[in-house]
Design a protein around this motif. Structure first.
Motif, mmCIF file in Angstrom:
data_model
loop_
_atom_site.group_PDB
_atom_site.id
_atom_site.type_symbol
_atom_site.label_atom_id
_atom_site.label_comp_id
_atom_site.label_asym_id
_atom_site.label_seq_id
_atom_site.Cartn_x
_atom_site.Cartn_y
_atom_site.Cartn_z
ATOM 1 N N TYR A 56 4.902 33.674 34.321
ATOM 2 C CA TYR A 56 5.927 32.625 34.340
ATOM 3 C C TYR A 56 5.248 31.287 34.561
ATOM 4 N N VAL A 57 5.777 30.257 33.945
ATOM 5 C CA VAL A 57 5.201 28.921 34.045
ATOM 6 C C VAL A 57 6.250 27.982 34.628
ATOM 7 N N LEU A 58 5.912 27.326 35.738
ATOM 8 C CA LEU A 58 6.807 26.377 36.393
ATOM 9 C C LEU A 58 6.227 24.978 36.262
ATOM 10 N N GLU A 59 7.023 24.084 35.710
ATOM 11 C CA GLU A 59 6.614 22.689 35.558
ATOM 12 C C GLU A 59 7.219 21.870 36.688
ATOM 13 N N THR A 60 6.365 21.210 37.467
ATOM 14 C CA THR A 60 6.825 20.363 38.571
ATOM 15 C C THR A 60 6.217 18.977 38.423
ATOM 16 N N GLY A 61 6.808 18.194 37.530
ATOM 17 C CA GLY A 61 6.258 16.869 37.304
ATOM 18 C C GLY A 61 4.903 16.955 36.640
ATOM 19 N N SER A 62 3.883 16.495 37.344
ATOM 20 C CA SER A 62 2.531 16.501 36.784
ATOM 21 C C SER A 62 1.795 17.808 37.038
ATOM 22 N N ASN A 63 2.425 18.721 37.817
ATOM 23 C CA ASN A 63 1.771 19.983 38.145
ATOM 24 C C ASN A 63 2.344 21.131 37.318
ATOM 25 N N ARG A 64 1.530 22.155 37.161
ATOM 26 C CA ARG A 64 1.918 23.338 36.404
ATOM 27 C C ARG A 64 1.484 24.568 37.181
ATOM 28 N N LEU A 65 2.450 25.402 37.549
ATOM 29 C CA LEU A 65 2.151 26.602 38.311
ATOM 30 C C LEU A 65 2.445 27.827 37.470
ATOM 31 N N THR A 66 1.673 28.888 37.668
ATOM 32 C CA THR A 66 1.940 30.145 36.982
ATOM 33 C C THR A 66 2.083 31.239 38.026
ATOM 34 N N ALA A 67 2.905 32.245 37.710
ATOM 35 C CA ALA A 67 3.147 33.323 38.660
ATOM 36 C C ALA A 67 3.598 34.570 37.927
ATOM 37 N N THR A 68 3.327 35.719 38.532
ATOM 38 C CA THR A 68 3.789 36.987 37.989
ATOM 39 C C THR A 68 5.235 37.237 38.377
ATOM 40 N N ASN A 69 5.595 36.812 39.601
ATOM 41 C CA ASN A 69 6.955 36.975 40.109
ATOM 42 C C ASN A 69 7.531 35.618 40.497
ATOM 43 N N VAL A 70 8.802 35.418 40.218
ATOM 44 C CA VAL A 70 9.496 34.194 40.607
ATOM 45 C C VAL A 70 10.841 34.564 41.229
ATOM 46 N N ILE A 71 11.113 34.028 42.406
ATOM 47 C CA ILE A 71 12.409 34.212 43.060
ATOM 48 C C ILE A 71 13.116 32.866 43.080
ATOM 49 N N ILE A 72 14.252 32.790 42.433
ATOM 50 C CA ILE A 72 15.032 31.548 42.391
ATOM 51 C C ILE A 72 16.057 31.601 43.509
ATOM 52 N N ALA A 73 15.819 30.820 44.556
ATOM 53 C CA ALA A 73 16.676 30.827 45.744
ATOM 54 C C ALA A 73 17.295 29.453 45.950
ATOM 55 N N THR A 74 17.932 28.938 44.898
ATOM 56 C CA THR A 74 18.501 27.586 44.945
ATOM 57 C C THR A 74 19.907 27.554 45.545
ATOM 58 N N GLY A 75 20.446 28.727 45.899
ATOM 59 C CA GLY A 75 21.735 28.759 46.580
ATOM 60 C C GLY A 75 22.927 28.518 45.666
ATOM 61 N N PRO A 76 24.143 28.577 46.226
ATOM 62 C CA PRO A 76 25.362 28.464 45.410
ATOM 63 C C PRO A 76 25.864 27.039 45.235
ATOM 64 N N PHE A 77 25.342 26.089 46.001
ATOM 65 C CA PHE A 77 25.879 24.726 45.980
ATOM 66 C C PHE A 77 24.917 23.809 45.223
ATOM 67 N N GLN A 78 25.027 23.797 43.905
ATOM 68 C CA GLN A 78 24.049 23.101 43.078
ATOM 69 C C GLN A 78 24.582 21.809 42.477
ATOM 70 N N HIS A 79 25.679 21.879 41.748
ATOM 71 C CA HIS A 79 26.192 20.691 41.068
ATOM 72 C C HIS A 79 27.670 20.539 41.383
#
Length: 273
Positions: free
Chosen positions: A32-55
């Protein structure tokens, strides 16, 4: 709670990256590839824990309100003094809407609370061990009763906990039907009544925002939530969600209830390894 999380990260020497907004999540081969502005992270596992109150979710017809009416979402509400003097309509009768309406009424404002009743769970029951045992062990997506509770809860606000319907009436708040539109620049209820108010507070909840995720195996339901099995995305190995509303139990999105879901996700990570 904040101190606990800070100490937890420090003692375990976790590589926490603050103020690093993930702008995109894609996949490249088996990573998996995560783009964070000027940084780029890669990972085998990703947990999306952004919660229920987003928009913040606000009805489209809100744009038709007269410009003289101040309107804001409950997430932007701070105190009565931040609203203009005069009558107020609070749309959404869940916990946030009820508490804001009571605070406005106690500030000597004519206040109406619009929406369906959400029911009430006494705080002594909500804070009891039997309630949390039932919520975490009985009313789960694995049981017929839990699935029925989940279906009934969709599209409705959470039951009142700190306030009762009687508390709301006694504080001077008038309950009115749902707000369904705008007539002549003023809010209109489903019974046809038109309100002349100075402010409208939209306590109408939140909607998910996952537009930053671009993965072919991830599908979403009609409400914009990921289609998952207890937070696991089978079509995207290594992708998990945590903290979704009724992810596994009715308390999955609460601080007190997310731990069992986290343990389940952690066990799946172990299995994956």
């Amino acid at each position: 709670m904040a101190n606990y999380l800070e100490t937890y990260a420090a003692e375990l020497d976790l590589p926490v990256r603050l103020n690093a907004e993930v702008e995109a999540l894609t996949r490249s081969n088996d990573r998996y590839v995560l783009e964070t502005g000027s940084n780029r992270l890669t990972a085998t596992n990703v947990i999306i824990a952004t919660g229920p109150f987003q928009h913040p979710s606000i009805p489209e017809f809100a744009e038709e309100l007269d410009s003289s009416i101040t309107q804001l979402h409950s997430s932007d509400y701070q105190c009565p003094d931040r609203l203009p003097a005069g009558a107020a309509l609070v749309v959404g009768a869940g916990n946030s809407g009820a508490e804001i309406a009571v605070e406005l009424a106690c500030a000597d404002r004519s206040t109406w609370l619009s929406g369906r009743g959400t029911g009430h769970i006494p705080s002594r029951v909500f804070n009891s061990r039997p309630f949390w045992w039932l919520a975490d062990s009985v009313f789960t997506v694995d049981t017929w009763l839990g699935r029925k509770v989940k279906k009934r809860s969709q599209g409705h606000g959470d039951p009142l906990i700190r306030l009762t319907p009687a508390d709301i009436r006694q504080r001077g708040v008038e309950r009115v039907p749902r707000t369904e539109g705008v007539t002549g620049g003023k809010p209109r209820l489903e019974d046809g009544h038109i309100f002349d108010v100075d402010a409208v507070v939209w306590a109408t909840g939140f909607r998910p925002e996952f537009g930053w995720i671009d993965l072919l195996g991830l599908a979403f339901d009609a409400n914009g939530y990921p289609i998952h099995e207890k937070g696991v995305i089978d079509e995207e190995p290594g992708l998990y969600f945590l903290g979704l509303s009724f992810q596994r139990t009715p308390v999955s999105a609460t601080i007190g209830g997310v731990s069992s879901d986290a343990r389940y996700i952690a066990s799946r990570l172990t299995d994956a390894d």
